[in-house]
Scaffold this motif. Sequence first.
Motif, PDB file in Angstrom:
ATOM      1  N   MET A 109      30.725  38.776  41.093  1.00  0.00           N
ATOM      2  CA  MET A 109      31.176  40.158  41.143  1.00  0.00           C
ATOM      3  C   MET A 109      30.859  40.796  42.491  1.00  0.00           C
ATOM      4  SD  MET A 109      30.018  41.146  37.235  1.00  0.00           S
ATOM      5  CE  MET A 109      30.039  42.921  37.491  1.00  0.00           C
ATOM      6  N   ARG A 110      29.686  40.519  43.002  1.00  0.00           N
ATOM      7  CA  ARG A 110      29.290  41.081  44.305  1.00  0.00           C
ATOM      8  C   ARG A 110      30.191  40.544  45.418  1.00  0.00           C
ATOM      9  NH1 ARG A 110      23.239  39.480  44.820  1.00  0.00           N
ATOM     10  NH2 ARG A 110      23.423  40.552  46.839  1.00  0.00           N
ATOM     11  N   PHE A 111      30.424  39.230  45.404  1.00  0.00           N
ATOM     12  CA  PHE A 111      31.284  38.640  46.420  1.00  0.00           C
ATOM     13  C   PHE A 111      32.726  39.128  46.300  1.00  0.00           C
ATOM     14  CE2 PHE A 111      28.523  34.705  47.381  1.00  0.00           C
ATOM     15  CZ  PHE A 111      28.208  35.169  48.648  1.00  0.00           C
ATOM     16  N   HIS A 112      33.237  39.192  45.055  1.00  0.00           N
ATOM     17  CA  HIS A 112      34.641  39.583  44.887  1.00  0.00           C
ATOM     18  C   HIS A 112      34.869  41.002  45.391  1.00  0.00           C
ATOM     19  CE1 HIS A 112      38.459  38.754  42.352  1.00  0.00           C
ATOM     20  NE2 HIS A 112      38.736  39.463  43.426  1.00  0.00           N
ATOM     21  N   THR A 113      33.947  41.895  45.082  1.00  0.00           N
ATOM     22  CA  THR A 113      34.094  43.266  45.564  1.00  0.00           C
ATOM     23  C   THR A 113      34.012  43.319  47.082  1.00  0.00           C
ATOM     24  OG1 THR A 113      33.034  44.000  43.504  1.00  0.00           O
ATOM     25  CG2 THR A 113      33.291  45.635  45.247  1.00  0.00           C
ATOM     26  N   THR A 114      33.180  42.469  47.677  1.00  0.00           N
ATOM     27  CA  THR A 114      33.075  42.431  49.131  1.00  0.00           C
ATOM     28  C   THR A 114      34.386  41.987  49.771  1.00  0.00           C
ATOM     29  OG1 THR A 114      30.729  41.865  48.924  1.00  0.00           O
ATOM     30  CG2 THR A 114      31.714  41.606  51.083  1.00  0.00           C
ATOM     31  N   THR A 115      35.099  41.064  49.132  1.00  0.00           N
ATOM     32  CA  THR A 115      36.381  40.643  49.710  1.00  0.00           C
ATOM     33  C   THR A 115      37.368  41.807  49.772  1.00  0.00           C
ATOM     34  OG1 THR A 115      37.339  39.885  47.589  1.00  0.00           O
ATOM     35  CG2 THR A 115      36.084  38.268  48.885  1.00  0.00           C
ATOM     36  N   HIS A 116      37.259  42.746  48.829  1.00  0.00           N
ATOM     37  CA  HIS A 116      38.121  43.922  48.888  1.00  0.00           C
ATOM     38  C   HIS A 116      37.719  44.825  50.052  1.00  0.00           C
ATOM     39  CE1 HIS A 116      40.318  43.885  44.832  1.00  0.00           C
ATOM     40  NE2 HIS A 116      39.691  42.714  44.935  1.00  0.00           N
ATOM     41  N   LEU A 117      36.426  44.894  50.341  1.00  0.00           N
ATOM     42  CA  LEU A 117      35.985  45.654  51.513  1.00  0.00           C
ATOM     43  C   LEU A 117      36.518  45.018  52.790  1.00  0.00           C
ATOM     44  CD1 LEU A 117      32.250  46.467  50.624  1.00  0.00           C
ATOM     45  CD2 LEU A 117      34.321  47.800  50.142  1.00  0.00           C
ATOM     46  N   LEU A 118      36.549  43.686  52.815  1.00  0.00           N
ATOM     47  CA  LEU A 118      37.099  42.987  53.977  1.00  0.00           C
ATOM     48  C   LEU A 118      38.580  43.328  54.176  1.00  0.00           C
ATOM     49  CD1 LEU A 118      35.748  39.315  54.184  1.00  0.00           C
ATOM     50  CD2 LEU A 118      35.597  41.112  55.922  1.00  0.00           C
ATOM     51  N   CYS A 119      39.306  43.482  53.084  1.00  0.00           N
ATOM     52  CA  CYS A 119      40.716  43.840  53.190  1.00  0.00           C
ATOM     53  C   CYS A 119      40.888  45.214  53.831  1.00  0.00           C
ATOM     54  CB  CYS A 119      41.386  43.822  51.815  1.00  0.00           C
ATOM     55  SG  CYS A 119      41.636  42.155  51.153  1.00  0.00           S
ATOM     56  N   SER A 130      38.785  32.229  48.225  1.00  0.00           N
ATOM     57  CA  SER A 130      37.922  31.457  47.332  1.00  0.00           C
ATOM     58  C   SER A 130      36.636  32.235  47.121  1.00  0.00           C
ATOM     59  CB  SER A 130      37.611  30.080  47.930  1.00  0.00           C
ATOM     60  OG  SER A 130      36.751  29.345  47.069  1.00  0.00           O
ATOM     61  N   ILE A 131      36.301  32.466  45.846  1.00  0.00           N
ATOM     62  CA  ILE A 131      35.093  33.227  45.511  1.00  0.00           C
ATOM     63  C   ILE A 131      34.247  32.366  44.586  1.00  0.00           C
ATOM     64  CG2 ILE A 131      34.203  35.333  44.434  1.00  0.00           C
ATOM     65  CD1 ILE A 131      37.119  36.483  45.064  1.00  0.00           C
ATOM     66  N   THR A 132      33.081  31.948  45.064  1.00  0.00           N
ATOM     67  CA  THR A 132      32.165  31.105  44.309  1.00  0.00           C
ATOM     68  C   THR A 132      30.839  31.840  44.170  1.00  0.00           C
ATOM     69  OG1 THR A 132      30.983  29.945  46.087  1.00  0.00           O
ATOM     70  CG2 THR A 132      33.238  29.198  45.587  1.00  0.00           C
ATOM     71  N   PRO A 133      29.893  31.321  43.376  1.00  0.00           N
ATOM     72  CA  PRO A 133      28.588  31.983  43.277  1.00  0.00           C
ATOM     73  C   PRO A 133      27.766  31.905  44.555  1.00  0.00           C
ATOM     74  CG  PRO A 133      28.977  30.534  41.401  1.00  0.00           C
ATOM     75  CD  PRO A 133      30.014  30.203  42.420  1.00  0.00           C
ATOM     76  N   ASP A 134      28.120  31.000  45.472  1.00  0.00           N
ATOM     77  CA  ASP A 134      27.302  30.774  46.662  1.00  0.00           C
ATOM     78  C   ASP A 134      27.920  31.292  47.948  1.00  0.00           C
ATOM     79  OD1 ASP A 134      25.337  29.324  45.145  1.00  0.00           O
ATOM     80  OD2 ASP A 134      26.749  27.651  45.091  1.00  0.00           O
ATOM     81  N   TYR A 135      29.225  31.442  47.975  1.00  0.00           N
ATOM     82  CA  TYR A 135      29.904  31.967  49.155  1.00  0.00           C
ATOM     83  C   TYR A 135      31.293  32.435  48.746  1.00  0.00           C
ATOM     84  CZ  TYR A 135      32.917  27.877  49.288  1.00  0.00           C
ATOM     85  OH  TYR A 135      33.847  26.920  48.948  1.00  0.00           O
ATOM     86  N   ALA A 136      31.905  33.190  49.650  1.00  0.00           N
ATOM     87  CA  ALA A 136      33.294  33.587  49.454  1.00  0.00           C
ATOM     88  C   ALA A 136      33.992  33.493  50.797  1.00  0.00           C
ATOM     89  CB  ALA A 136      33.388  35.010  48.907  1.00  0.00           C
ATOM     90  N   ARG A 137      35.299  33.305  50.754  1.00  0.00           N
ATOM     91  CA  ARG A 137      36.065  33.276  52.003  1.00  0.00           C
ATOM     92  C   ARG A 137      37.422  33.917  51.798  1.00  0.00           C
ATOM     93  NH1 ARG A 137      40.224  29.935  51.549  1.00  0.00           N
ATOM     94  NH2 ARG A 137      40.094  28.033  50.293  1.00  0.00           N
ATOM     95  N   LEU A 138      37.919  34.539  52.858  1.00  0.00           N
ATOM     96  CA  LEU A 138      39.274  35.068  52.900  1.00  0.00           C
ATOM     97  C   LEU A 138      39.949  34.523  54.147  1.00  0.00           C
ATOM     98  CD1 LEU A 138      39.248  38.879  51.950  1.00  0.00           C
ATOM     99  CD2 LEU A 138      40.152  36.972  50.631  1.00  0.00           C
ATOM    100  N   ASP A 139      41.184  34.078  53.992  1.00  0.00           N
ATOM    101  CA  ASP A 139      41.985  33.640  55.121  1.00  0.00           C
ATOM    102  C   ASP A 139      43.004  34.726  55.427  1.00  0.00           C
ATOM    103  OD1 ASP A 139      40.596  31.271  55.072  1.00  0.00           O
ATOM    104  OD2 ASP A 139      42.171  30.159  54.033  1.00  0.00           O
ATOM    105  N   PHE A 140      42.946  35.258  56.648  1.00  0.00           N
ATOM    106  CA  PHE A 140      43.852  36.327  57.050  1.00  0.00           C
ATOM    107  C   PHE A 140      44.972  35.769  57.923  1.00  0.00           C
ATOM    108  CE2 PHE A 140      39.925  38.668  56.161  1.00  0.00           C
ATOM    109  CZ  PHE A 140      40.408  39.705  55.379  1.00  0.00           C
ATOM    110  N   HIS A 141      46.185  36.239  57.649  1.00  0.00           N
ATOM    111  CA  HIS A 141      47.353  35.834  58.438  1.00  0.00           C
ATOM    112  C   HIS A 141      47.379  36.712  59.688  1.00  0.00           C
ATOM    113  CE1 HIS A 141      51.273  34.006  59.057  1.00  0.00           C
ATOM    114  NE2 HIS A 141      51.777  35.198  59.306  1.00  0.00           N
TER     115      HIS A 141
END
Length: 246
Positions: A109-119, A130-141
Amino acid sequence: MTQDLFRSDSYQQACEADVVAVTEAGVVLDRTVFYPLGGGQAGDAGQLVLGDGRVLHIADTRKAKDAEGRPTADIVHVPAAGQDALLAALHVGTTVRAQIDWPRRLRLMRFHTTTHLLCHLVAQPVDGCSITPDYARLDFHMTDPLDRDELTQGIATLVAAAHPVVVGAITDAELDANPALVKSMSVSPPRGSGTVRTIRIGAAELIDLQPCGGTHVANTAEIGAVVVTKIEKKSAQTRRVVLGFA
């Protein structure tokens, strides 16, 4: 059709449920708090506790598929290996207590919400997640370079601002009229019910609003210390941002 309790309450950690099927893929319940793999977010792990106290450990959660391999409305709880005897004790109508691995879910939940902040910080289309318990990543075009320290500081500022995170919904027609709300290039919001679930970050100040079926914290302050650990150039038009806990 499995009633997905996590859609309305990401903080519900357990529920009573009845078994509706036991298949080669796993156990299907009539209702669940387990989130199935989807939208880039990993499926939940946890346990199903039988009435006599025996515990079936769940290693993953997936969406069920029909004979043609298409996802259905059922959710499959995938048991960890080596539990065949306990699985055999489950029958249609058996009541269990479905309980997620809460510390693991909270990290998701913490990582997923952070990916929205990145957006919000990187206003570019997303072509991988990709959102896992240990890391998350976003690929931007995009082709422009990104600065790791600048993004980390931007995340910290938004976390400290304690913006509310609110689950909402818009109609299919409203989404069609506002196509920019869809940030992902590869994943389309689920349609067919007439409404699409949304996540809004920010009250008076709008930080992010987009369709999303994942689980999130209720306030950015709950994210805590998340940092950008790596920025990679994956292709000429793709920049990958990797997140980790500080």
